[in-house]
Design a protein around this motif. Structure first.
Motif, mmCIF file in Angstrom:
data_model
loop_
_atom_site.group_PDB
_atom_site.id
_atom_site.type_symbol
_atom_site.label_atom_id
_atom_site.label_comp_id
_atom_site.label_asym_id
_atom_site.label_seq_id
_atom_site.Cartn_x
_atom_site.Cartn_y
_atom_site.Cartn_z
ATOM 1 N N UNK A 183 -0.685 -3.080 0.646
ATOM 2 C CA UNK A 183 -1.076 -1.929 1.464
ATOM 3 C C UNK A 183 -0.810 -0.616 0.734
ATOM 4 N N UNK A 184 0.358 -0.502 0.087
ATOM 5 C CA UNK A 184 0.665 0.724 -0.660
ATOM 6 C C UNK A 184 -0.278 0.922 -1.839
ATOM 7 N N UNK A 185 -0.584 -0.142 -2.555
ATOM 8 C CA UNK A 185 -1.514 -0.045 -3.695
ATOM 9 C C UNK A 185 -2.899 0.334 -3.204
ATOM 10 N N UNK A 186 -3.341 -0.267 -2.105
ATOM 11 C CA UNK A 186 -4.649 0.059 -1.548
ATOM 12 C C UNK A 186 -4.736 1.535 -1.176
ATOM 13 N N UNK A 187 -3.702 2.036 -0.495
ATOM 14 C CA UNK A 187 -3.693 3.441 -0.109
ATOM 15 C C UNK A 187 -3.697 4.358 -1.335
ATOM 16 N N UNK A 188 -2.920 4.014 -2.357
ATOM 17 C CA UNK A 188 -2.874 4.833 -3.571
ATOM 18 C C UNK A 188 -4.230 4.860 -4.268
ATOM 19 N N UNK A 189 -4.864 3.722 -4.365
ATOM 20 C CA UNK A 189 -6.186 3.661 -5.003
ATOM 21 C C UNK A 189 -7.196 4.428 -4.164
ATOM 22 N N UNK A 190 -7.117 4.288 -2.851
ATOM 23 C CA UNK A 190 -8.051 4.999 -1.973
ATOM 24 C C UNK A 190 -7.888 6.510 -2.109
ATOM 25 N N UNK A 191 -6.646 7.009 -2.158
ATOM 26 C CA UNK A 191 -6.408 8.430 -2.342
ATOM 27 C C UNK A 191 -6.921 8.893 -3.700
ATOM 28 N N UNK A 192 -6.730 8.072 -4.712
ATOM 29 C CA UNK A 192 -7.197 8.411 -6.048
ATOM 30 C C UNK A 192 -8.717 8.524 -6.097
ATOM 31 N N UNK A 193 -9.392 7.597 -5.433
ATOM 32 C CA UNK A 193 -10.863 7.621 -5.404
ATOM 33 C C UNK A 193 -11.352 8.817 -4.617
#
Length: 127
Positions: free
Chosen positions: A113-123
């Motif tokens: 979940x944390x990795x998904x959120x970080x990638x989503x914010x980055x995108x």
């Protein structure tokens, strides 16, 4: 389930239901007639007979069966083999194993979940 972009949802559901019905017919016949043949084998014979009458499977049935053949061994064989060969260890350390499995699964979900959120914010930041 990745079955291809041109796969029809209705055909996929029908094909999966067809496989399940063939299994259930075979299992029911085996139990009712008390045959010395496993229900899954008889179900495959029923399916084979139906496909022979129809002169082959549909494209959706091929996709569903191919997906099942590729996926199910990954899910069932290793765990079943481990349980069958490690009965004594499971009876001694079963609670500890279940606890470790639950904690590691929860940790994996949290990290994902944390990795998904970080990638989503980055995108979103690049857009």
């Amino acid at each position: 389930m990745t079955l291809g972009t041109d796969a029809k949802p209705d055909g996929i559901i029908f094909s999966a239901a067809l496989l399940l019905c063939a299994y259930l017919i075979g299992d029911t016949l085996t139990r009712l007639l008390q045959l010395p043949v496993p229900g899954t084998v008889l179900g495959l014979a029923v399916l084979l007979g139906g496909l022979a009458l129809r002169s082959g499977p549909t494209a959706e049935l091929e996709r569903v069966s191919g997906w099942l053949i590729r996926t199910l061994p990954l899910l069932f064989v290793p765990s079943a083999a481990g349980v069958m060969t490690q009965g004594r260890a499971l009876s001694q350390f079963g609670l500890a194993m279940i606890t470790a499995l639950a904690v590691s699964t929860l940790a994996t979900l949290i990290v994902t979940a944390f990795v998904f959120e970080a990638v989503q914010r980055s995108i979103q930041g690049r857009s």
